[in-house]
Design a protein around this motif. Structure first.
Motif, PDB file in Angstrom:
ATOM      1  N   THR A   1      16.019   2.975   7.927  1.00 55.02           N
ATOM      2  CA  THR A   1      15.052   3.869   8.571  1.00 55.02           C
ATOM      3  C   THR A   1      14.028   4.389   7.573  1.00 55.02           C
ATOM      4  O   THR A   1      12.866   4.614   7.932  1.00 55.02           O
ATOM      5  CB  THR A   1      15.785   5.043   9.235  1.00 55.02           C
ATOM      6  N   ALA A   2      14.431   4.586   6.323  1.00 51.03           N
ATOM      7  CA  ALA A   2      13.504   5.095   5.315  1.00 51.03           C
ATOM      8  C   ALA A   2      12.319   4.160   5.121  1.00 51.03           C
ATOM      9  O   ALA A   2      11.197   4.614   4.822  1.00 51.03           O
ATOM     10  CB  ALA A   2      14.229   5.306   3.988  1.00 51.03           C
ATOM     11  N   ALA A   3      12.526   2.864   5.283  1.00 53.88           N
ATOM     12  CA  ALA A   3      11.425   1.913   5.132  1.00 53.88           C
ATOM     13  C   ALA A   3      10.359   2.141   6.208  1.00 53.88           C
ATOM     14  O   ALA A   3       9.153   2.085   5.933  1.00 53.88           O
ATOM     15  CB  ALA A   3      11.944   0.484   5.194  1.00 53.88           C
ATOM     16  N   PHE A   4      10.778   2.408   7.435  1.00 49.22           N
ATOM     17  CA  PHE A   4       9.822   2.677   8.515  1.00 49.22           C
ATOM     18  C   PHE A   4       9.152   4.033   8.331  1.00 49.22           C
ATOM     19  O   PHE A   4       7.965   4.192   8.604  1.00 49.22           O
ATOM     20  CB  PHE A   4      10.541   2.603   9.860  1.00 49.22           C
ATOM     21  N   ILE A   5       9.924   5.024   7.877  1.00 52.56           N
ATOM     22  CA  ILE A   5       9.329   6.340   7.605  1.00 52.56           C
ATOM     23  C   ILE A   5       8.308   6.231   6.481  1.00 52.56           C
ATOM     24  O   ILE A   5       7.252   6.882   6.520  1.00 52.56           O
ATOM     25  CB  ILE A   5      10.435   7.353   7.260  1.00 52.56           C
ATOM     26  N   ALA A   6       8.593   5.403   5.480  1.00 49.85           N
ATOM     27  CA  ALA A   6       7.660   5.228   4.363  1.00 49.85           C
ATOM     28  C   ALA A   6       6.322   4.689   4.848  1.00 49.85           C
ATOM     29  O   ALA A   6       5.252   5.150   4.419  1.00 49.85           O
ATOM     30  CB  ALA A   6       8.266   4.297   3.318  1.00 49.85           C
ATOM     31  N   GLU A   7       6.351   3.713   5.734  1.00 52.91           N
ATOM     32  CA  GLU A   7       5.107   3.168   6.261  1.00 52.91           C
ATOM     33  C   GLU A   7       4.371   4.192   7.125  1.00 52.91           C
ATOM     34  O   GLU A   7       3.137   4.256   7.126  1.00 52.91           O
ATOM     35  CB  GLU A   7       5.395   1.902   7.070  1.00 52.91           C
ATOM     36  N   THR A   8       5.109   5.015   7.847  1.00 51.14           N
ATOM     37  CA  THR A   8       4.489   6.081   8.632  1.00 51.14           C
ATOM     38  C   THR A   8       3.808   7.095   7.724  1.00 51.14           C
ATOM     39  O   THR A   8       2.687   7.539   7.999  1.00 51.14           O
ATOM     40  CB  THR A   8       5.558   6.785   9.502  1.00 51.14           C
ATOM     41  N   VAL A   9       4.480   7.464   6.642  1.00 49.95           N
ATOM     42  CA  VAL A   9       3.903   8.413   5.688  1.00 49.95           C
ATOM     43  C   VAL A   9       2.662   7.822   5.026  1.00 49.95           C
ATOM     44  O   VAL A   9       1.629   8.490   4.879  1.00 49.95           O
ATOM     45  CB  VAL A   9       4.953   8.810   4.631  1.00 49.95           C
ATOM     46  N   ARG A  10       2.761   6.569   4.631  1.00 50.53           N
ATOM     47  CA  ARG A  10       1.596   5.922   3.991  1.00 50.53           C
ATOM     48  C   ARG A  10       0.396   5.901   4.930  1.00 50.53           C
ATOM     49  O   ARG A  10      -0.738   6.196   4.523  1.00 50.53           O
ATOM     50  CB  ARG A  10       1.967   4.496   3.580  1.00 50.53           C
ATOM     51  N   ALA A  11       0.644   5.560   6.201  1.00 51.48           N
ATOM     52  CA  ALA A  11      -0.455   5.528   7.165  1.00 51.48           C
ATOM     53  C   ALA A  11      -1.049   6.922   7.369  1.00 51.48           C
ATOM     54  O   ALA A  11      -2.265   7.077   7.489  1.00 51.48           O
ATOM     55  CB  ALA A  11       0.042   4.963   8.494  1.00 51.48           C
ATOM     56  N   GLY A  12      -0.175   7.946   7.418  1.00 48.16           N
ATOM     57  CA  GLY A  12      -0.676   9.303   7.592  1.00 48.16           C
ATOM     58  C   GLY A  12      -1.520   9.773   6.423  1.00 48.16           C
ATOM     59  O   GLY A  12      -2.558  10.414   6.607  1.00 48.16           O
ATOM     60  N   VAL A  13      -1.085   9.431   5.206  1.00 49.23           N
ATOM     61  CA  VAL A  13      -1.860   9.827   4.018  1.00 49.23           C
ATOM     62  C   VAL A  13      -3.200   9.103   3.980  1.00 49.23           C
ATOM     63  O   VAL A  13      -4.242   9.702   3.677  1.00 49.23           O
ATOM     64  CB  VAL A  13      -1.042   9.548   2.740  1.00 49.23           C
ATOM     65  N   LEU A  14      -3.204   7.813   4.293  1.00 50.75           N
ATOM     66  CA  LEU A  14      -4.459   7.058   4.280  1.00 50.75           C
ATOM     67  C   LEU A  14      -5.413   7.514   5.383  1.00 50.75           C
ATOM     68  O   LEU A  14      -6.635   7.313   5.268  1.00 50.75           O
ATOM     69  CB  LEU A  14      -4.167   5.565   4.447  1.00 50.75           C
ATOM     70  N   ALA A  15      -4.873   8.131   6.442  1.00 53.86           N
ATOM     71  CA  ALA A  15      -5.730   8.603   7.526  1.00 53.86           C
ATOM     72  C   ALA A  15      -6.473   9.884   7.172  1.00 53.86           C
ATOM     73  O   ALA A  15      -7.453  10.230   7.838  1.00 53.86           O
ATOM     74  CB  ALA A  15      -4.898   8.831   8.791  1.00 53.86           C
ATOM     75  N   VAL A  16      -6.009  10.576   6.135  1.00 57.50           N
ATOM     76  CA  VAL A  16      -6.730  11.780   5.687  1.00 57.50           C
ATOM     77  C   VAL A  16      -8.003  11.340   4.980  1.00 57.50           C
ATOM     78  O   VAL A  16      -7.958  10.477   4.104  1.00 57.50           O
ATOM     79  CB  VAL A  16      -5.834  12.620   4.742  1.00 57.50           C
ATOM     80  N   PRO A  17      -9.151  11.894   5.347  1.00 61.98           N
ATOM     81  CA  PRO A  17     -10.416  11.474   4.728  1.00 61.98           C
ATOM     82  C   PRO A  17     -10.375  11.563   3.204  1.00 61.98           C
ATOM     83  O   PRO A  17      -9.814  12.515   2.637  1.00 61.98           O
ATOM     84  CB  PRO A  17     -11.438  12.451   5.315  1.00 61.98           C
TER      85      PRO A  17
END
Length: 391
Positions: free
Chosen positions: A270-286
């Motif tokens: 599950t941590a692998a999927f959470i990691a990708e979610t976190v990465r996407a959220g950080v990249l979405a910040v301007p």
């Protein structure tokens, strides 16, 4: 045109009336299908002598469970076996959700690290875990890793305090002493004082822009007060350490291999999927947010912690809910490695012994539905509190 006919025609052409008629027809069809299914189930259950009630709930179970958080023996009832399975399922969720979140955030941030080796390692980890079936991962941890450990007499020892063998992990068991109440009182007082100081510091910062050493004060309170109590009243806990007795270890806090394999598998997967979610959220910040914080003199770590991550959390929380629900539901795969969760005990052993398939499966499905709705409601409330609101 005849007035009565015109009135009837207008009534038939009314969109709201037709919509109500269609919905009524749909409800009637669904009710008929449901009644037919229930009727067929009752007839077949009666023909095969399958129990139709819940009288089995108070019958003696007659089987042992190797992990139970409440009193249980083979003389306990099926109802008590149900509670044992439910608590074991909740135990896995309580352990795995924080660990998977922590590991996922660390790996997700590492994916964005300017360090080439660290970011590539995180990339390989997420790629391997996300493309490996969870069941295969559980079997790997259980059969290839834990079962290959030495026996109890050849246990791997860490300081003669922690022992690891193919029968489980044996940790020191804390045993409360007389000073434990004073210790927990000091911890509670320290936490209350730390929270109060942080609130005061935040309000003062809003008024004057002056920063207070909240981290140092919080650490001093959390560590200082309990340490003072220990110095005055003595150690609040002793430890029961496992010792070799015969062919196995006795005492301590044993963690069975099935539980360890399930935790390792669920957390790493599950941590692998959470990691990708976190990465996407950080990249979405301007990107301008990071640039602005850098212009104010904040280094990259502080900018990530104070500026980027808080904004990314508003984007991360909704998909994070799905991952938490996946942990709860995927824990049912424990049946393949023998961990005594709700599915293995109630939907497995109890169902086979009582033959009350409909009742057992209905209860099991209802429990998972209730747990999932509770977790989703809590996270939706958290998300609503911190979501951006338009004026």
């Amino acid at each position: 045109m005849d007035p009565a006919r015109a009135k009837r025609s207008s009534w038939l052409n009314d969109q709201r009336v037709r919509a109500l008629a269609y919905q009524t027809l749909l409800v009637a069809v669904m009710a008929a299908l449901a009644w037919s299914a229930i009727h067929n189930a009752v007839v077949n259950m009666r023909a095969r002598g399958i129990p139709m009630g819940f009288g089995f709930w108070n019958d003696v179970a007659g089987f042992d469970i190797n992990l139970h958080l409440i009193n249980y023996s083979n003389l306990s009832t099926y109802g008590q076996a149900f509670w044992v399975g439910l608590l074991n399922t909740l135990l896995i969720a309580i352990i795995c959700i924080p660990l998977a979140t922590l590991l996922g955030f660390v790996v997700g941030v590492a994916r964005l690290s300017p360090n080439w080796l660290l970011s590539r390692f995180a990339l390989v980890y997420t790629s391997v875990m996300r493309n490996t079936p969870l069941l295969l991962l559980l079997l790997f941890w259980y059969n290839a890793v834990l079962k290959s450990l030495p026996g109890p007499r050849q246990s791997i020892s860490i300081g003669d305090v922690v022992f690891l063998n193919n029968r489980g992990l044996y940790l020191p068991m804390p045993v409360a002493r007389d000073s434990a109440a004073w210790f927990w009182g000091a911890v509670a007082a320290a936490a209350a004082l730390a929270i109060g100081f942080r609130v005061w510091a935040r309000r003062r910062q809003d008024r004057t822009a002056a920063l207070a050493p909240t981290g140092i004060v919080t650490a001093a309170l959390i560590l200082g007060l309990p340490a003072l109590v220990i110095a005055v009243a003595g150690a609040p806990f002793g430890f029961d350490i496992a010792r070799l007795s015969g062919f196995n270890l006795k005492g301590g806090l044993p963690v069975i291999p099935e539980m360890a394999a399930l935790v390792f598998g669920l957390v790493t997967f599950t941590a692998a999927f959470i990691a990708e979610t976190v990465r996407a959220g950080v990249l979405a910040v301007p990107a301008g947010q990071s640039e602005a914080s850098g212009a104010l003199g904040l280094h990259r770590g502080l900018s990530m912690r104070l500026v980027v991550i808080p904004q990314a959390m508003r984007l991360v929380t909704p998909p994070l809910t799905s991952q938490y629900l996946n942990i709860i539901k995927n824990s049912s795969l424990a049946v393949f490695i023998g961990y005594p969760d709700l599915v293995q005990i109630f939907a497995g052993t109890v169902l086979n012994q009582t033959q009350a398939a409909v009742q057992v499966m209905a209860i099991t499905m209802g429990v998972y539905l209730a747990i999932s709705l509770t977790v989703a409601t809590a996270l939706n409330a958290f998300n609503a509190r911190y979501a951006l609101r338009g004026r």
